[in-house]
Scaffold this motif. Structure first.
Motif, short mmCIF file in Angstrom:
data_model
loop_
_atom_site.label_atom_id
_atom_site.label_comp_id
_atom_site.label_asym_id
_atom_site.label_seq_id
_atom_site.Cartn_x
_atom_site.Cartn_y
_atom_site.Cartn_z
N LEU A 65 5.98 12.08 -40.23
CA LEU A 65 6.18 10.96 -39.31
C LEU A 65 6.68 9.73 -40.06
O LEU A 65 7.63 9.06 -39.63
CB LEU A 65 4.88 10.65 -38.56
N ALA A 66 6.06 9.43 -41.20
CA ALA A 66 6.47 8.27 -41.99
C ALA A 66 7.91 8.40 -42.46
O ALA A 66 8.69 7.43 -42.41
CB ALA A 66 5.53 8.11 -43.20
N GLU A 120 -1.59 3.81 -37.47
CA GLU A 120 -2.03 2.96 -38.57
C GLU A 120 -3.12 1.99 -38.12
O GLU A 120 -4.08 1.74 -38.87
CB GLU A 120 -0.84 2.20 -39.15
N THR A 179 4.47 5.20 -32.39
CA THR A 179 3.43 6.20 -32.66
C THR A 179 2.80 5.95 -34.03
O THR A 179 1.57 5.97 -34.18
CB THR A 179 4.03 7.62 -32.61
N LYS A 180 3.63 5.71 -35.02
CA LYS A 180 3.13 5.45 -36.38
C LYS A 180 2.32 4.15 -36.43
O LYS A 180 1.25 4.10 -37.06
CB LYS A 180 4.31 5.37 -37.36
N LEU A 233 -0.53 13.48 -33.38
CA LEU A 233 -0.48 13.64 -34.83
C LEU A 233 -0.81 15.07 -35.24
O LEU A 233 -0.23 15.60 -36.20
CB LEU A 233 -1.46 12.67 -35.51
N ASP A 265 8.29 5.08 -34.25
CA ASP A 265 7.81 3.87 -34.91
C ASP A 265 6.55 3.35 -34.23
O ASP A 265 5.58 2.95 -34.91
CB ASP A 265 8.89 2.80 -34.94
N VAL A 278 10.40 7.82 -39.57
CA VAL A 278 10.52 6.40 -39.25
C VAL A 278 11.37 5.70 -40.30
O VAL A 278 12.24 4.88 -39.98
CB VAL A 278 9.12 5.75 -39.13
N PRO A 333 -1.24 8.65 -40.24
CA PRO A 333 0.09 9.18 -39.93
C PRO A 333 0.48 10.27 -40.93
O PRO A 333 0.38 10.06 -42.14
CB PRO A 333 1.01 7.97 -40.07
#
Length: 283
Positions: free
Chosen positions: A263-264, A246, A241-242, A199, A239, A267, A259
Motif C-alpha cells: 500500500l505504501a 496510519e 486508506t493509508k 488491509l 492515499d 501511494v 499499512p
C-alpha cells in the motif's frame, strides 16, 4: 434550537462536492471554498456533472436550480456568515488543524457549528485549534455522498450536547440521512472495522495468496458484498486508506492497523485508485 440554512464547505473534491450537492438539494444556501482557480473550476465541473446525472435519472427536478444555490469560490472570507462549516480537505492533521484555526477567525456567528468530515483524525485535536471547542464536532459522510445514507456524528469531550443535537437535526431532518453516534477515537465506528478488513485483503494480495480479482470475487459472490475490498480501496483512494490506517495505528498501536508495504509503495508511485486511473485495477 436554531435551524441551519447557510452552509459552508472547504474542499470541492469528491467528498466536498458530494456534501455541497446534498445540502443544495435540501434547499440550503451553500458556499464551497477551494484554494486555487483550477480547483474551483474542477469543483464546479464535478458538481455540474453529478447533478446533470441526477437530473437524467429523475433524482432532482432541475440540476440548474440546485446549482443556483451553490457558489464555489477561492476566498475563505466568504464563509463569514455561515451557520455550519464542514471541512473536507486532505486527510492530514496539520492541514486540518491549521484550517480550523483560520475558520475560528473567519466565521462570525459564535453559535456556528464547525465540523470535520475526517475519516479518522481525533476531533479533539481539531477542536483545540479553535477558541470554541464546544462548537466543533465530526460530521463524517460516506462516498458517494448523494447515494449513501450514513453519517457518523463524533463529538469530542468538549463538544456541547446542543451542538451535537443541532448537527443531528441538520443531518437527519434536513438532509434525510441516518446518523449514528461515535466516540472520538481514531476511525470512529465504520473505519475502525473496515480498514483492518481492507488491509487484510492487501496483505493477502501482497503475499501472493490470491489475485486481486479472486479476493474481490470471493467476497462479492461468497459473502454478498456489493464490491470487493480491493475495489473498495480504489474507490476510497489508496492515499486516504493509508492515512486512515496510519491514524488508527498511531492511536492503538495494533499491528492489524499498520499499512502494508504494498500500500505504501502504491501511494508513493501515485497509484491511488479511481481518481488517478490506476490502483489495484485500471480504470
Amino acid at each position: 434550537m436554531n435551524a441551519i440554512n447557510k452552509v459552508g464547505i472547504v474542499g470541492c473534491g469528491l467528498m466536498g462536492a458530494g456534501i455541497a450537492e446534498v445540502c443544495a438539494r435540501a434547499g440550503k444556501d451553500v458556499v464551497v471554498v477551494e484554494m486555487t482557480t483550477p480547483a474551483v473550476t474542477a469543483g464546479r465541473q464535478r458538481l455540474e456533472t453529478s447533478l446533470s446525472r441526477a437530473e437524467s435519472r429523475g433524482k432532482v427536478a432541475s440540476a440548474a436550480e440546485v446549482l443556483e444555490r451553490i457558489q464555489v469560490v477561492e476566498d475563505i472570507e466568504a464563509l463569514a456568515d455561515r451557520g455550519l462549516v464542514v471541512e473536507a480537505i486532505v486527510e492530514d492533521e496539520t492541514a486540518k488543524s491549521t484550517l480550523f484555526k483560520r475558520l475560528d477567525e473567519v466565521v462570525k456567528d459564535p453559535d456556528a457549528v464547525l465540523a470535520s468530515n475526517t475519516s479518522s483524525i481525533p476531533i479533539m485535536k481539531l477542536a483545540v485549534a479553535t477558541e470554541r471547542p464546544t462548537h466543533v464536532l465530526g460530521i463524517h459522510f460516506f462516498n458517494p455522498v448523494p447515494v449513501l445514507s450514513l453519517v457518523e456524528l463524533v463529538p469530542s469531550l468538549l463538544t456541547d450536547p446542543e451542538t451535537t443535537e443541532r448537527a443531528r437535526a441538520f443531518v437527519q431532518d434536513d438532509l434525510g440521512k441516518h446518523a449514528i453516534d461515535c466516540q472520538d477515537r481514531a476511525g470512529f465506528v465504520v473505519n475502525a472495522l473496515l480498514i483492518p478488513f481492507v488491509l487484510s485483503a492487501i496483505r493477502m494480495l501482497e503475499s501472493g495468496f490470491a489475485t486481486a480479482e479472486d479476493i474481490d470475487q470471493g467476497l462479492v459472490r461468497g459473502a454478498a458484498h456489493p464490491q470487493g475490498p480491493l475495489a473498495l480501496a480504489d474507490l476510497i483512494g489508496l492515499d486516504t486508506t493509508k492515512a486512515v490506517a496510519e491514524s488508527l495505528y498511531e492511536e492503538f498501536k495494533e499491528p492489524l492497523y499498520a499499512p502494508p508495504p504494498l500500500l505504501a509503495r502504491m501511494v508513493d508511485a501515485g497509484l491511488l485508485g479511481r481518481k488517478t486511473g490506476r490502483g489495484f485495477y485500471t480504470y
